[in-house]
Design a protein around this motif. Structure first.
Motif, PDB file in Angstrom:
ATOM      1  N   LEU B 359       0.834  -1.200   0.000  1.00  0.00           N
ATOM      2  CA  LEU B 359       0.000   0.000   0.000  1.00  0.00           C
ATOM      3  C   LEU B 359       0.872   1.255   0.000  1.00  0.00           C
ATOM      4  CD1 LEU B 359      -3.044   0.306   0.082  1.00  0.00           C
ATOM      5  CD2 LEU B 359      -2.863   0.778   2.503  1.00  0.00           C
ATOM      6  N   VAL B 360       1.863   1.267   0.884  1.00  0.00           N
ATOM      7  CA  VAL B 360       2.757   2.429   0.974  1.00  0.00           C
ATOM      8  C   VAL B 360       3.507   2.609  -0.343  1.00  0.00           C
ATOM      9  CG1 VAL B 360       4.826   3.293   2.098  1.00  0.00           C
ATOM     10  CG2 VAL B 360       2.990   2.358   3.466  1.00  0.00           C
ATOM     11  N   LEU B 363       1.259   4.023  -2.915  1.00  0.00           N
ATOM     12  CA  LEU B 363       0.912   5.402  -2.587  1.00  0.00           C
ATOM     13  C   LEU B 363       2.064   6.342  -2.934  1.00  0.00           C
ATOM     14  CD1 LEU B 363      -1.367   6.918  -1.054  1.00  0.00           C
ATOM     15  CD2 LEU B 363       0.036   6.721   0.969  1.00  0.00           C
ATOM     16  N   LEU B 364       3.269   5.928  -2.578  1.00  0.00           N
ATOM     17  CA  LEU B 364       4.404   6.840  -2.726  1.00  0.00           C
ATOM     18  C   LEU B 364       4.966   6.861  -4.145  1.00  0.00           C
ATOM     19  CD1 LEU B 364       6.424   6.427   0.562  1.00  0.00           C
ATOM     20  CD2 LEU B 364       4.919   8.265  -0.128  1.00  0.00           C
TER      21      LEU B 364
END
Lengths: 620, 429
Positions: B359-360, B363-364
């Motif tokens: 997820l991170v 997102l990034l």
């Protein structure tokens, strides 16, 4: 691997996992605490670094500036003429200045911004070089304090006249005279990159100058560097200006440092500069009085505002000009775009900074604190994976409704403000609306027995929603922590009380379980002290203080303006996207407010009564 | 059944309505580095249509890297469907393909549980059909890939068809033909022939058919398609554009994979060496993974190994070493993992950590790319850090799956009782 395995086995053997799970709220809070203390440690000796020029090509303060006595006469002449036309409308003033500039052989043009006064700009094509790069000098007609920028414009015109005589320029120089440093300048920058006919290549650096007095002397100068959406100019540019000022022996101030403390380098001054820097970076574009440098954000332009402070003092106006001249000479030396030094930093003083690697853990710790407490909401209340899967539909529906509602607000509210004639009172109305909403949630979350039983959610669902909201905030922080550290940190800190709700419920329920039912007394104090009520009150307070609009009041009235701060911020939030392409409003309303609303909904409709899980916990 | 059709309906509506309402979306997504590479981009396919329309060789200019037959087939939609309907037909095609893939996964899932039940002698219960379909159709990585109209969807389709023909229809010949088509569409799938053959052997146990006829059919079908392409385009240029570009990594463009950074930083004279190294690296783990998971009768007539897991693990490995990595590779591998619900999946320990990291990372990655390319305040290292996290995610999943497999095998071979199976902890010695 073997070591990890040993540790894991040990953890397993000692039964640390259940113990740790119980401590999650505490650990989460410790993470948040560590995050704040990390920032507090940074200004201590040994944790920050001294600034240095990283790009050697800049060679700041190496060339002798000839912007001296004879040029002073020109500045004076322009200034006197400008003082004479102060009462005229901006188009008339532009015409006169245009005459001067044309007389010195500059190409002039206008940008029609459809907002009233057009922006005059002049291009000096480089005698050397390839005509593909430019440096911008901007002198708005009115300074960010609202005064007539007479000194600034006089210096700028005199500088252009002086630049024109030199053959050393390898980058074009553009002089821009917008009405102010707000929309007018921003629309010019946008038009320069999209629609203007007269352009002069890619802009490498931009200086906005403010000299709001007709005095020959000034005290010290201040540099404002925060760009929109968390962007900062390359640290090399800041250092260049700082070093040039040092060689001219002028005081250099950042973040509103006063005269007395210019030379002071103590823990407290560094900390103050750091915190002010974070606050200002988070609030960029929200105040009407913008310094102008943020108008250049987003186009790979390094921009700062140089502002002369004080009307008398040791420095004279040509020195102010020499700062600009020397900086231009340095930028002119560049063969590549600014890339050497830092783009992400926090200043502690003009000569000290911390770079991203050093300050980033503060935001990361905060994001982790939210993830932990989000997990804690689920684990401590033993919400089963099966339950989540079953009620995923319900959770997602509620969440999507909240998010869609916020999206609608985010899109429509700015239109009301922009479309009305009296934008101030519309913004005020919106602010009061949100305030009422916040207080209504506060009251309802305390008095949630008013909500009919059939609308209540059960406890697991309540905690699922809170967990989701907290997780959303942690994702928001993760997304922002590099791009806009200041905003991420501020939101993370302000919304922190939301993480207290779950531990509050659990601890007070456990306390209630351990107490024998007492006789109810009637007076107010004991009513409040009664755990059942105090639990509700505390939850309500957590909700209240973490609301974005409560924080707007706090920040607005404490740091922006004593009486109208909140209103200014609210109006800034609502209009800054359309006027400056500043996305703070969307982050606040779609990220923070939506998470807050989800928690508020779960506090109002949710169930925080004692359940079997807590009874079991008590027995253990 | 009702659930399955409902899930399919919602999944189809997402894929059909969003790009129909926003016709620019597929083109916009085709420019997003995470979603499409030069090899799979819909935009470049569209460019090829344009070339064909103007009688230009579609491989001129080095934009198009799609194999000729795919271009020709898709071009029929472009050529014969009137403009307003064209996009809707494309959307419908992509939606249809995704639905079929989802259904193929259901068939594979049913086969797997049945097969494992038979082999283990104890009932193996997997996820319901509707959940398997949801894991594919609602997988955000797959949805985004589909909305970007990435042509990797077709490779995935033919690969799942390979598996369905092999496992469900028990038809090795057709399966190998499909594998040939898959390889023709996306050359890196050729590596998967090894675990697929191992899988074929484990269910057929006819060494001659599997190890001789299988590869021959595969090579024959691939060669046939290549020859057909040659006759269609009357030149060998497509070999260079479609296959050598992948093998020799000729289009260095930032993506989620691990290749681009190293090749941009490197002196030219090192490139051949490292291209070789990276290609060997892509390949060399396929055989050990297949061997370790190979199915055989262990001591005490216990059935050991899981060739289907080998296929999935190798697919993951290929996603990890892909020079033009996109979300679709990992998305597909992730959609296969729920099939192991009855066997390996319960022993996976890091699912939460993997999920959060992914997820991170997702997102990034666009944010860092934006910082680097648009704002200019970040640099390539920012985006490369995401590539590294992307690699770590693959490593974690592989690690977790393989370890879970070992645990599962241990429990089976040592007759660990189900009560203590949940709390068993193995250690590497």
């Amino acid at each position: 691997m073997a070591l990890a395995e040993t540790v894991l086995r040990k953890v397993h053997k000692l039964g640390l996992v259940p113990k740790l799970i119980k401590l999650i709220p505490l650990i989460s809070f410790l993470f948040a605490l560590a995050s704040v203390s990390w920032l507090l440690v940074l200004p201590m000796d040994g944790f920050y670094r001294d600034t240095y020029i990283s790009e050697n090509a800049l060679m700041p303060a190496q060339a002798t500036s000839y912007f001296r006595e004879s040029e002073w006469n020109h500045v004076r002449g322009f200034r006197t003429a400008l003082q004479g036309i102060e009462d005229k409308a901006i188009p008339e003033r532009n015409q006169i200045v245009e005459g001067w500039l044309q007389q010195y052989g500059l190409k002039t043009a206008y940008h029609k911004n459809n907002r009233g006064d057009d922006t005059l700009y002049a291009i000096m094509h480089a005698p050397r070089g390839e005509d593909t790069e430019a440096i911008v000098l901007t002198a708005p007609w009115s300074t960010s304090e609202g005064s007539y920028n007479v000194g600034g414009i006089a210096t700028a015109v005199a500088l252009l006249r002086y630049f024109k005589k030199m053959s050393i320029w390898s980058k074009n120089i553009i002089l821009v005279l917008p009405e102010d440093g707000h929309v007018a300048l921003r629309s010019w920058v946008e038009a320069y990159h999209t629609s203007l006919d007269e352009t002069a290549g890619s802009i490498e650096a931009a200086l906005v100058i403010e000299y709001g007095s007709a005095s020959d002397h000034f005290d010290f100068y201040e540099v404002v560097y925060e760009g929109l959406n968390g962007q900062l100019p390359n640290l090399d540019l800041m250092n260049t200006i700082n070093l040039i000022g040092y060689h001219e022996n002028i005081g250099y101030s950042i973040q509103g440092t006063t005269r007395d403390e210019l030379q002071k380098r103590t823990y407290s001054t560094r900390l103050r500069t750091l915190l002010k820097g974070i606050l200002n970076l988070a609030l960029v574009g929200l105040k009407k009085k913008t310094p102008g440098n943020e108008a250049f954000s987003g186009w790979q332009i390094q921009a700062v505002t140089v502002r002369a402070k004080g009307v008398d003092g040791p420095s004279d106006v040509t020195q102010f000009g020499r700062i600009i001249d020397s900086t231009f000479r340095s930028v002119n030396n560049l063969l590549e775009k600014f890339h050497q030094s830092f783009f992400f930093y926090l200043m502690l003083s003009p000569d000290n900074f911390v770079s991203i690697g050093t300050y980033l853990p503060a935001a990361v710790l905060l994001a982790v604190a939210y993830v932990l407490s989000s997990l804690g909401c689920l684990v401590i209340n033993e919400v089963q994976a099966k339950f989540i899967a079953q009620s995923a539909y319900k959770i997602l529906t509620i969440f999507i409704f909240v998010e869609l509602g916020c999206l609608m607000l985010a899109k429509t509210l700015p239109l009301f403000v922009l479309g009305s004639d009296d934008d101030e009172s519309v913004a005020a109305l919106i602010l009061y609306g949100f305030t009422v909403l916040t207080f209504a949630s506060f009251v309802l979350s305390i008095k949630n027995q008013w909500i009919p039983k059939k609308y209540r959610m059960d406890k697991s669902l309540t905690f699922c929603l809170i967990a989701l909201a907290l997780f959303l905030i942690s994702l928001l922080l993760t997304a922002l922590l590099i791009v806009n550290f200041a905003l991420a940190f501020l939101i993370g800190l302000a919304a922190l009380p939301l993480t207290f709700i779950q531990p509050l419920v659990t601890t007070s329920n456990l306390k209630l379980l351990s107490e024998s039912p007492k006789e109810k007394r009637k007076d107010l104090l004991s009513y409040l002290v009664n755990d059942g009520n105090s639990k509700r009150l505390k939850i309500g307070l957590c909700l209240l203080v973490s609301s974005p609009f409560f924080i707007i009041y706090i920040i607005g009235n404490l740091f922006v303006d004593e009486s109208k701060g909140a209103l200014i911020l609210m109006k800034g939030l609502l209009t800054s996207w359309d006027e400056l392409q500043c996305w703070t409003w969307f982050i606040v309303i779609l990220g923070w407010f939506s998470a807050w609303s989800t928690v508020a909904l779960s506090c109002i409709f949710g169930d925080f009564e004692i359940d079997s899980v807590e009874s079991k916990m008590k027995k253990e | 059944m009702k659930d399955v059709s409902r899930v399919c309906l919602i999944g189809a509506l997402i894929r059909l309505i969003i790009p129909t309402v926003l016709p620019d979306l597929p083109f916009w997504f085709s420019s997003v580095v995470e979603l499409s590479s030069p090899i799979t981009s819909f935009k470049s396919l569209y460019e090829a249509f344009f070339y064909l329309e103007h009688d230009i060789n579609p491989y001129d200019g080095g934009i198009n890297h799609h194999p000729p037959l795919l271009v020709m087939v898709m071009n029929m939609i472009y050529e014969y469907v009137p403009v307003p309907l064209r996009f809707i037909v494309f959307n419908a095609l992509y939606t249809f393909v995704d639905l079929v893939i989802a259904w193929q996964l259901v068939l594979i899932n049913r086969w797997y549980n049945e097969y494992k039940t038979k082999k283990n002698g104890a009932p193996v219960k997997g996820f319901d059909d509707s959940l398997i379909v949801s894991f594919y159709l609602f997988n955000p990585l797959i949805i985004l890939t589909n909305l970007s109209h990435s042509t990797s969807v077709f490779s995935i389709f033919f690969f799942t068809e390979t598996l369905v023909q092999l496992l469900v229809k028990k038809n090795l010949a057709r399966s190998m033909l499909c594998m040939g088509v898959t390889t023709y569409l996306s050359v890196r799938y050729v590596y998967l022939i090894i675990p697929v053959l191992a899988l074929a052997y484990s269910i057929q146990r006819e060494p001659k058919a599997v190890y001789f006829q299988g590869p021959s059919l595969f090579v024959a079908s691939f060669a046939f398609l290549i020859l057909a392409s040659f006759t269609l385009t009357a030149s060998w240029e497509f070999i260079e554009s479609c296959y050598f570009v992948v093998i020799f990594y000729k289009k260095i463009k930032p993506n989620l994979g691990l290749w681009w950074y190293i090749f941009t930083e490197m002196f030219d004279f090192f490139t051949p060496f490292y291209t070789g190294m990276f290609n060997i690296y892509s390949f060399c783990f396929i055989i050990p993974i297949t061997l370790r998971l190979f199915e055989y009768q262990g001591s005490g007539k216990k059935h050991i190994g899981d060739c289907f897991l080998a296929v999935v693990a190798c697919a993951l490995w290929l996603s990890f070493t892909n020079p033009y990595s996109t979300l679709s590779d990992l998305g597909f591998a992730l959609s296969l993992i729920p099939i192991f619900k009855g066997t390996v999946l319960p022993h996976c320990k890091y699912l939460l950590i993997i999920g959060l990291t992914l997820l991170v990372c997702l997102l990034l990655s666009p944010i860092f790319y934006y910082c680097w390319i648009v704002l200019g305040n970040g640099n390539s290292n920012f985006f490369y850090s995401i590539s590294l996290i992307w690699g770590i995610i693959h490593g974690l999943i592989l690690n977790d799956l393989l370890w879970a497999f070992l645990t599962h095998d241990y429990i089976k071979t040592n007759d660990v009782k189900p009560e203590s199976a949940a709390s068993i902890r193995l250690t590497q010695i």
